[in-house]
Write a protein that holds these residues in place. Sequence first.
Motif, PDB file in Angstrom:
ATOM      1  N   GLU A   1      58.967  65.213  99.925  1.00  0.00           N
ATOM      2  CA  GLU A   1      58.574  65.032  98.512  1.00  0.00           C
ATOM      3  C   GLU A   1      59.648  64.286  97.715  1.00  0.00           C
ATOM      4  O   GLU A   1      59.345  63.644  96.719  1.00  0.00           O
ATOM      5  CB  GLU A   1      58.322  66.380  97.811  1.00  0.00           C
ATOM      6  N   ARG A   2      60.887  64.415  98.160  1.00  0.00           N
ATOM      7  CA  ARG A   2      61.969  63.780  97.403  1.00  0.00           C
ATOM      8  C   ARG A   2      62.016  62.268  97.616  1.00  0.00           C
ATOM      9  O   ARG A   2      62.699  61.567  96.882  1.00  0.00           O
ATOM     10  CB  ARG A   2      63.312  64.385  97.813  1.00  0.00           C
ATOM     11  N   ARG A   3      61.325  61.817  98.671  1.00  0.00           N
ATOM     12  CA  ARG A   3      61.356  60.367  98.923  1.00  0.00           C
ATOM     13  C   ARG A   3      59.961  59.766  98.989  1.00  0.00           C
ATOM     14  O   ARG A   3      59.755  58.694  99.550  1.00  0.00           O
ATOM     15  CB  ARG A   3      62.107  60.084 100.227  1.00  0.00           C
ATOM     16  N   ASN A   4      58.996  60.460  98.390  1.00  0.00           N
ATOM     17  CA  ASN A   4      57.622  59.977  98.320  1.00  0.00           C
ATOM     18  C   ASN A   4      57.514  58.605  97.694  1.00  0.00           C
ATOM     19  O   ASN A   4      56.792  57.749  98.149  1.00  0.00           O
ATOM     20  CB  ASN A   4      56.801  60.927  97.433  1.00  0.00           C
ATOM     21  N   ASN A   5      58.214  58.463  96.590  1.00  0.00           N
ATOM     22  CA  ASN A   5      58.149  57.212  95.830  1.00  0.00           C
ATOM     23  C   ASN A   5      59.500  56.971  95.163  1.00  0.00           C
ATOM     24  O   ASN A   5      60.358  57.860  95.144  1.00  0.00           O
ATOM     25  CB  ASN A   5      57.024  57.288  94.793  1.00  0.00           C
ATOM     26  N   VAL A   6      59.642  55.775  94.632  1.00  0.00           N
ATOM     27  CA  VAL A   6      60.938  55.404  94.047  1.00  0.00           C
ATOM     28  C   VAL A   6      61.340  56.351  92.919  1.00  0.00           C
ATOM     29  O   VAL A   6      62.502  56.743  92.823  1.00  0.00           O
ATOM     30  CB  VAL A   6      60.892  53.950  93.528  1.00  0.00           C
ATOM     31  N   SER A   7      60.356  56.751  92.105  1.00  0.00           N
ATOM     32  CA  SER A   7      60.762  57.578  90.960  1.00  0.00           C
ATOM     33  C   SER A   7      61.318  58.920  91.411  1.00  0.00           C
ATOM     34  O   SER A   7      62.288  59.407  90.828  1.00  0.00           O
ATOM     35  CB  SER A   7      59.635  57.735  89.949  1.00  0.00           C
ATOM     36  N   SER A   8      60.737  59.502  92.453  1.00  0.00           N
ATOM     37  CA  SER A   8      61.319  60.784  92.876  1.00  0.00           C
ATOM     38  C   SER A   8      62.673  60.583  93.560  1.00  0.00           C
ATOM     39  O   SER A   8      63.554  61.431  93.452  1.00  0.00           O
ATOM     40  CB  SER A   8      60.347  61.602  93.738  1.00  0.00           C
ATOM     41  N   ILE A   9      62.848  59.441  94.219  1.00  0.00           N
ATOM     42  CA  ILE A   9      64.166  59.150  94.811  1.00  0.00           C
ATOM     43  C   ILE A   9      65.219  59.024  93.706  1.00  0.00           C
ATOM     44  O   ILE A   9      66.274  59.667  93.753  1.00  0.00           O
ATOM     45  CB  ILE A   9      64.128  57.848  95.652  1.00  0.00           C
ATOM     46  N   LEU A  10      64.892  58.235  92.684  1.00  0.00           N
ATOM     47  CA  LEU A  10      65.884  58.000  91.626  1.00  0.00           C
ATOM     48  C   LEU A  10      66.175  59.282  90.833  1.00  0.00           C
ATOM     49  O   LEU A  10      67.311  59.537  90.440  1.00  0.00           O
ATOM     50  CB  LEU A  10      65.417  56.881  90.691  1.00  0.00           C
ATOM     51  N   MET A  11      65.128  60.094  90.667  1.00  0.00           N
ATOM     52  CA  MET A  11      65.325  61.356  89.952  1.00  0.00           C
ATOM     53  C   MET A  11      66.275  62.275  90.744  1.00  0.00           C
ATOM     54  O   MET A  11      67.167  62.903  90.171  1.00  0.00           O
ATOM     55  CB  MET A  11      63.971  62.043  89.790  1.00  0.00           C
ATOM     56  N   THR A  12      66.058  62.304  92.058  1.00  0.00           N
ATOM     57  CA  THR A  12      66.928  63.121  92.913  1.00  0.00           C
ATOM     58  C   THR A  12      68.366  62.604  92.858  1.00  0.00           C
ATOM     59  O   THR A  12      69.315  63.386  92.716  1.00  0.00           O
ATOM     60  CB  THR A  12      66.411  63.102  94.362  1.00  0.00           C
ATOM     61  N   LEU A  13      68.513  61.284  92.928  1.00  0.00           N
ATOM     62  CA  LEU A  13      69.863  60.702  92.864  1.00  0.00           C
ATOM     63  C   LEU A  13      70.547  61.067  91.547  1.00  0.00           C
ATOM     64  O   LEU A  13      71.724  61.435  91.532  1.00  0.00           O
ATOM     65  CB  LEU A  13      69.789  59.176  92.999  1.00  0.00           C
TER      66      LEU A  13
END
Length: 308
Positions: free
Chosen positions: A134-146
């Motif tokens: 779920e953390r790498r589903n899409n760019v927005s969740s990746i950037l939010m996690t970062l």
Amino acid sequence: MAEQICLFTKDTIIIKPSKKSPALLRMTVLVFAMAFGVYICSICLKQSNFSISSKFLNNEIIERTHCDYSIDRSQIPYVHYPNPKTFSRVECACNPVRLFAIVSMQRSGSGWFETLLNSHINVSSNGEIFSVKERRNNVSSILMTLDRVYNLDWFTSASKNQCSAAIGFKWMLNQGLMEHHKEIVEYFNDRGVSIIFLFRRNLLRRMVSDLANSYDRYAKLLNGRHKSHVHSHEEANTLSTYKPAINLTSLVEDLKLMDKTVLEALEYFSSTRHFIIYYEDLMKNRTVSCLFNFMKNLGIILVTYRIR
Ligand SMILES: *[C@@H]1O[C@H](CO)[C@@H](O)[C@H](O)[C@H]1NC(C)=O
Ligand SMILES: *[C@@H]1O[C@H](CO)[C@@H](O)[C@H](O)[C@H]1NC(C)=O
Ligand SMILES: *[C@@H]1O[C@H](CO)[C@@H](O)[C@H](O)[C@H]1NC(C)=O
Ligand SMILES: *[C@@H]1O[C@H](CO)[C@@H](O)[C@H](O)[C@H]1NC(C)=O
């Protein structure tokens, strides 16, 4: 000099409309002074408004202005003064924090490497946070996690205290990194995140290790428990009793593909601040000289990272 002053007074006398209307002149001066006063006031107001809104917009910049930072100017893009939402950095609010990511492939020594980094009291590497889909589903969740990780709001067993000097995690090439490389490069360059590439030169060994690890996932050779990393010779000996079968038909292609992926990753992220290390080199030179240099570049005052 005297002459000039004289000329000036002469000029002003000439400009004066009439000696008979001093009241009009006074009025003009008064109106002018009032207008100027209002103008000055409006500028002051604008500036105070600005500082109020920017306080909310960018805590980091405000934080910086409170800190007396005597760091090398070239390091400025790479140091941060995070303001975590979940806790206060209190007396360490002015300690600069470096951001990093260990980019690697499975079975390349990154677990061991991360343990080494985490042995420093002020360094936190948070493991494979993008192993969760779920953390790498899409760019927005990746950037939010970062954002959460680099703002020190991510909690794992590796999280240290408010005095952390470097924060990062481990990112495998097959965990969304390659698919979304454009946005990630942009993010890393914007935020000054340094990449530590950790690869293995001997890709065949990596493959064998990968096969054995996959096998143990269900075989669970160590007393019914799956272990990706062993901690003793006995455990290593037990795991090595399994001899994986390598598909010779696809071997060359498989190795080529791995090699290509590594080269692609290096190319995609070439514009970031990065450092490449090979597992074999780390193993060969037990004083970890390249690591020392890298950590020096990161600006972390090192305790001795020494491999036993
Ligand atoms: C860790 O950070 C603290 C607080 O800044 C500092 O006093 C200490 O010397 C650091 N430790 C090392 C080993 O760098
Ligand atoms: C991205 O993924 C997250 C988590 O899986 C999801 O909640 C969110 O709706 C997705 N956003 C977009 C724009 O697809
Ligand atoms: C070996 O690889 C080839 C080519 O990818 C594939 O067709 C074949 O099924 C594989 N053999 C085994 C035993 O997995
Ligand atoms: C290991 O690195 C150190 C520091 O750079 C160097 O002095 C030493 O010669 C190296 N040792 C080997 C075996 O390469």
